[in-house]
Design an enzyme around this catalytic site. Sequence first.
Site, short mmCIF file in Angstrom:
data_model
loop_
_atom_site.label_atom_id
_atom_site.label_comp_id
_atom_site.label_asym_id
_atom_site.label_seq_id
_atom_site.Cartn_x
_atom_site.Cartn_y
_atom_site.Cartn_z
N HIS A 183 39.96 38.98 45.30
CA HIS A 183 39.79 38.87 43.84
C HIS A 183 38.49 39.52 43.36
O HIS A 183 37.94 39.12 42.34
CB HIS A 183 39.85 37.40 43.40
N TYR B 90 36.04 35.24 45.77
CA TYR B 90 37.25 34.61 46.31
C TYR B 90 38.07 35.71 46.97
O TYR B 90 38.17 36.83 46.43
CB TYR B 90 38.05 33.94 45.20
N ASP C 74 46.38 38.26 35.69
CA ASP C 74 45.23 38.88 36.35
C ASP C 74 44.64 39.86 35.34
O ASP C 74 45.36 40.72 34.81
CB ASP C 74 45.66 39.63 37.61
N HIS D 197 52.05 32.78 38.77
CA HIS D 197 52.67 33.98 38.19
C HIS D 197 54.18 33.82 38.10
O HIS D 197 54.82 34.38 37.20
CB HIS D 197 52.35 35.21 39.05
N ARG E 215 55.82 37.30 37.48
CA ARG E 215 56.46 37.96 38.62
C ARG E 215 57.71 37.18 39.00
O ARG E 215 57.68 35.95 39.10
CB ARG E 215 55.54 37.98 39.84
N ASP F 195 38.26 42.59 42.36
CA ASP F 195 38.52 43.65 41.38
C ASP F 195 39.26 43.13 40.15
O ASP F 195 39.69 43.91 39.30
CB ASP F 195 39.31 44.80 42.01
N HIS F 196 39.42 41.80 40.03
CA HIS F 196 40.07 41.22 38.85
C HIS F 196 39.75 39.73 38.80
O HIS F 196 39.22 39.17 39.76
CB HIS F 196 41.59 41.43 38.88
N HIS G 294 41.76 36.16 38.13
CA HIS G 294 43.05 35.47 37.95
C HIS G 294 42.80 34.21 37.12
O HIS G 294 41.92 33.42 37.43
CB HIS G 294 43.62 35.09 39.32
#
Length: 262
Positions: A227, A224, A196, A189, A173, A229-230, A232
């Site tokens: 987090h 956490y 992710d 990132h 990013r 749904d994914h 990191h």
Amino acid sequence: MRVNTLKRAAVAFALALPGAAIATLVAAPAAHADGCYTWNRNLTQGRSGDDVRQLQIRVAGWAGNRDIVENDGRYGPKTAAAVKRFQQAYGLRADGIAGPQTYAKLYQLQDNDCTPAHFSYNELDNGCGGSGWSGGPVSAAQTKQNALRTMWKLEALRKSLGDKPLNVSSGFRSRACNNQVGGASDSQHLYGNAADVTSRTSSLCQVARSARNNGFSGIYGPGYPDHDDHVHVDSRRENNSDRSSNTTSWSAPDCGIGAGSD
């Protein structure tokens, strides 16, 4: 996901032949296997050079639990151990020595731009729809190099999960993108050091637990904040350009992964 069909078919054929035939095909001064990189000597502990550094990029994901493979161009015990784990994972003779069969497998896995078989630069540059590699705290060239190392770790994670697809929902990013999505002010990132990920075939907890063995020093997953749904994953311990200390930080409480846990 891309396939360099002719190259991989040829190398796969070589790997399928008896040992003597393999030696005939790939042991002599190495021909260029693709447009990326060619190793021209066996590598063992004590060797050093750019060829070691190139190897370290590709075996970074086989560092082992809570460990990393430094990209320092020196073939030490950690590099040898990572090569051995790579060899074991792909059914090669596991001696920790990088030679013809190890290189043949790497040539089979990598594409002409040096990315691993199942990940692409485009996937890692998609935080806000793709913005190139500029706009972060380090040069575009360094960011892209960091992203390459991240991809090879992801390739190892994918293999460890049974060669099942992993989806990257966010990679590099720019500062503008990071601000837009509400990322941490010094997020990994920004450096190309993070991804992710999600999976349709493995649970997020399976992904987070496996990532502990694949060279990731930053892991955040279910339990956490934000987090669930994914997962990191990042390489903060290797980042000397950020404002954070070079430590390991894991937190996925719903998966039994905490700051002091294995």
